[in-house]
Design a protein around this motif. Structure first.
Motif, short mmCIF file in Angstrom:
data_model
loop_
_atom_site.label_atom_id
_atom_site.label_comp_id
_atom_site.label_asym_id
_atom_site.label_seq_id
_atom_site.Cartn_x
_atom_site.Cartn_y
_atom_site.Cartn_z
N GLU A 59 11.21 15.50 -7.44
CA GLU A 59 11.55 14.50 -6.44
C GLU A 59 10.37 13.54 -6.24
N TRP A 60 10.69 12.27 -6.02
CA TRP A 60 9.62 11.31 -5.73
C TRP A 60 9.13 11.52 -4.30
N ILE A 61 7.82 11.56 -4.14
CA ILE A 61 7.19 11.74 -2.82
C ILE A 61 6.40 10.48 -2.50
N THR A 62 6.67 9.91 -1.35
CA THR A 62 6.02 8.66 -0.95
C THR A 62 4.74 8.93 -0.18
N GLY B 207 0.81 -1.21 0.00
CA GLY B 207 0.00 0.00 0.00
C GLY B 207 0.84 1.25 0.00
N THR B 208 2.00 1.21 -0.67
CA THR B 208 2.89 2.36 -0.72
C THR B 208 3.03 2.82 -2.16
N TYR B 209 2.89 4.10 -2.37
CA TYR B 209 2.93 4.64 -3.72
C TYR B 209 3.79 5.89 -3.72
N GLN B 210 4.27 6.27 -4.89
CA GLN B 210 5.07 7.47 -5.02
C GLN B 210 4.55 8.30 -6.19
N TYR B 211 4.72 9.61 -6.06
CA TYR B 211 4.41 10.46 -7.21
C TYR B 211 5.50 11.54 -7.32
N LYS B 212 5.63 12.10 -8.49
CA LYS B 212 6.65 13.11 -8.74
C LYS B 212 6.08 14.15 -9.69
N ILE B 213 6.31 15.41 -9.36
CA ILE B 213 5.89 16.54 -10.21
C ILE B 213 7.15 17.18 -10.80
N THR B 214 7.19 17.32 -12.08
CA THR B 214 8.26 18.06 -12.74
C THR B 214 7.63 19.25 -13.43
N ASP B 215 7.99 20.44 -12.99
CA ASP B 215 7.33 21.66 -13.45
C ASP B 215 8.34 22.55 -14.16
N GLU B 216 8.27 22.60 -15.49
CA GLU B 216 9.19 23.43 -16.26
C GLU B 216 8.86 24.92 -16.11
N SER B 217 7.60 25.23 -15.77
CA SER B 217 7.20 26.64 -15.71
C SER B 217 7.28 27.21 -14.30
N HIS B 218 7.60 26.36 -13.34
CA HIS B 218 7.56 26.80 -11.94
C HIS B 218 8.72 26.16 -11.19
N VAL B 219 9.93 26.50 -11.57
CA VAL B 219 11.10 25.80 -11.08
C VAL B 219 11.33 26.00 -9.59
N GLN C 58 4.09 12.04 -12.46
CA GLN C 58 4.31 10.60 -12.58
C GLN C 58 3.90 9.92 -11.28
N ALA C 59 3.53 8.63 -11.36
CA ALA C 59 3.18 7.86 -10.17
C ALA C 59 3.59 6.41 -10.38
N ARG C 60 3.91 5.73 -9.29
CA ARG C 60 4.32 4.33 -9.36
C ARG C 60 4.10 3.67 -8.01
N ALA C 61 3.99 2.36 -8.02
CA ALA C 61 3.86 1.58 -6.78
C ALA C 61 5.24 1.09 -6.35
N VAL C 62 5.37 0.84 -5.03
CA VAL C 62 6.63 0.36 -4.46
C VAL C 62 6.32 -0.83 -3.57
N ASP C 63 7.12 -1.92 -3.68
CA ASP C 63 6.85 -3.06 -2.81
C ASP C 63 7.74 -3.01 -1.57
N SER C 64 7.65 -4.02 -0.73
CA SER C 64 8.33 -4.01 0.56
C SER C 64 9.84 -4.06 0.44
N THR C 65 10.34 -4.52 -0.69
CA THR C 65 11.79 -4.57 -0.87
C THR C 65 12.33 -3.27 -1.44
N GLY C 66 11.44 -2.37 -1.81
CA GLY C 66 11.87 -1.13 -2.44
C GLY C 66 11.84 -1.17 -3.94
N ALA C 67 11.47 -2.33 -4.50
CA ALA C 67 11.37 -2.42 -5.95
C ALA C 67 10.19 -1.58 -6.42
N VAL C 68 10.36 -0.91 -7.54
CA VAL C 68 9.31 -0.03 -8.05
C VAL C 68 8.67 -0.61 -9.30
N GLY C 69 7.41 -0.30 -9.46
CA GLY C 69 6.69 -0.77 -10.62
C GLY C 69 6.77 0.20 -11.78
N GLU C 70 6.01 -0.10 -12.81
CA GLU C 70 5.99 0.74 -13.99
C GLU C 70 5.36 2.09 -13.66
#
Length: 515
Positions: free
Chosen positions: A86-89, A67-79, A112-124
């Motif tokens: 940065e990935w935020i958990t 039940g752990t997920y990460q997302y990241k915002i990359t903003d070219e117009s608002h640096v 962007q968003a992705r799932a993370v398992d207990s070992t730290g491996a990340v999904g697509e």
């Protein structure tokens, strides 16, 4: 990425554009199994003119043990945005579901968003790129119709969506209403009170019919109540975000119905975009150059907290060495006043009036002060939420424009040259304080060696008296009358006295407030 589908629909006068992105299943990981990319739903909200207010991207994850997920915002117009790139958990406890809602106001943004398992491996990774804006909307956002600070604050606020309401909590994992508002403003470097009642008296009051993104909305617990018990942050287009109550979470609501009827006040801590535009006009139109962000923010902050006034800023630009060195003529000067202070082009009547005063010897400070004191400029400052201020004029030639123009005519008509500032100031002060009468001032010019050395004919002499005393050209009957008297022996001094004590000139003197 697999299939893309766009749906458009109209609700309550607003157009919603929803883009559904279905993701191809992800890669298998030895430690964590197959972690598929989440599905992503991207939604933008527009008003009736096509201007984007806020947007959101909702990622829905397949169930997984962590039940752990990460997302990241990359903003070219608002640096300058904190955590951009940065990935935020986020954990399922904070999500309270298998989906994460990311909300943003801006453009040229990739989320962007992705799932993370207990070992730290990340999904697509699922990717949503906020670039599919119409040219009109992109131009709207790029033009600064929503200020950088407003966009940043909205983003901070909306990225807390989904976190649970907990009484007396101030974050980062849970909030009550005022704790949420305070925490969001703290990320902006702005300190506001902790409790809703105190927040309702801080900052600057914002009119309910002219709310700006970032304004704090303050509500009573009952319709018609005056005691504030709840607060939220206005997003634009009748939407606001708040931490409602126990059992609920930070979410967006619409300012209608009960909320609208329970609104007691709104408080503003961010500068409205009009203030930034006002400062930008000063740089571009007064100084002829584009201001840097730091330069604009310097004045915006001072105006917003009322440390300086609109008149202070305008005077500082329009009487700066940089502006004076442009050596603009009177017409160009007046046009700059209209453009910078009124945010419009000059009307023909107004332009002619002010140019006439300036050409008649009235100071530019006097014309500037007249703009400052106008109802139009006062209304503009009120709408920006800034103090208008004033400009105290101390020079004598700015106290009585009619009198100053009379003295100026002595120079231009009698001596045939422009008045020097020192001379205008001397005679204006002497006339205002009674040390010299208008007749004595006229005698000083007409009987001066500089004038007498012109060796004018009687006709030229009488014509000058008309323009000097009356401020007009001669009439033929009057000219003939005075020339006839002179032909019969009347001296020039007596002709001058005839003008000086005529009912017409006495009326002019009375209009100056003199006797």
């Amino acid at each position: 990425m697999g299939i893309g589908k766009t749906i458009k629909r109209t609700l309550s006068g607003m157009l919603f554009i929803v883009v559904l992105l279905t993701m191809v299943p992800g890669t298998s990981f030895a430690a964590g199994g197959s972690l598929s990319a989440p599905t992503a739903v991207k939604e933008f909200e527009y008003d009736s003119t096509g201007k984007a207010a806020v947007g959101k991207v909702q990622f829905t994850f397949q169930a997984n043990a962590d039940g752990t997920y990460q997302y990241k915002i990359t903003d070219e117009s608002h640096v300058g945005l904190t955590n951009t790139g940065e990935w935020i958990t986020v954990t399922s406890v904070a999500l309270r579901s298998s989906s994460v809602l990311i909300l943003y106001a801006g453009h040229n943004v990739t989320i962007q968003a992705r799932a993370v398992d207990s070992t730290g491996a990340v999904g697509e990774t699922a990717v949503c790129s906020i670039t599919e804006l119409s040219s009109e909307t992109d131009a709207f956002l790029s033009s600064g119709a929503i200020t950088a600070d407003q966009r940043m604050l909205i983003t901070y606020a909306m990225n807390e969506a989904g976190k649970p309401y907990v009484y007396a909590a101030g974050g980062p994992d849970a909030y009550d209403c005022s704790g949420f508002v305070q925490a969001v403003y703290k990320k902006m470097g702005i300190t506001i009170p902790r409790v809703s009642g105190s927040q309702a008296t801080a900052g600057t009051e914002a009119e309910p019919d002219s709310l700006q993104p970032g304004d704090i909305l303050c509500f009573a617990s009952t319709v018609g109540g005056t005691s504030v018990s709840h607060v939220g942050i206005y997003l634009g287009y009748d939407k606001f975000i708040h931490a409602p109550r126990t059992g609920d979470a930070v979410r967006i609501a619409t300012l209608e119905g009960s909320y609208r009827s329970r609104l007691v006040t709104a408080r503003r801590f961010l500068a409205s975009n009009e203030i930034g535009a006002f400062v930008s006009r000063m740089y571009e139109l007064a100084l002829g150059r584009t201001a840097g962000t730091d330069e604009i923010n310097y004045y915006v902050n001072l105006l917003s907290n009322r440390s300086i006034t609109g008149a202070d800023v305008s005077y500082g630009f329009l009487f700066s060495p940089e502006f004076i060195n442009r050596a603009l003529d009177n017409e160009a000067y007046v046009k700059v006043l209209y453009q910078t202070m009124m945010n419009r082009e000059a009307d023909a009547g107004g332009l002619d009036h002010w140019i006439g005063l300036l050409n008649g010897g009235v100071s530019r400070e006097y014309v500037f002060q007249s703009f400052v004191m106008s109802a139009e400029y006062t209304g503009i400052c009120d709408s920006y939420g800034i103090d208008r201020g004033d400009k105290i004029l101390t020079d004598a030639r700015s106290q009585n424009p009619g009198l100053t123009m009379f003295v100026s005519r002595m120079y231009t008509e009698a001596l045939g040259r422009e008045a020097e500032t020192a001379g205008l100031e001397y005679y204006a002060d002497a006339l205002l304080n009674g040390r010299v009468t208008p007749v004595q001032a006229a005698q000083n010019f007409i009987f001066s060696p500089e004038f007498e050395n012109k060796n004018l004919s009687d006709e030229a002499y009488v014509k000058i008296l008309y323009r000097t005393f009356m401020g007009r050209d001669y009439d033929q009957g009057g000219l003939d009358y005075h020339l006839d008297r002179m032909a019969n022996g009347t001296g020039r001094a007596d002709i001058l006295y005839g003008f000086a004590y005529s009912p017409e000139f006495q009326g002019i003197i009375a209009s100056f407030g003199l006797k």
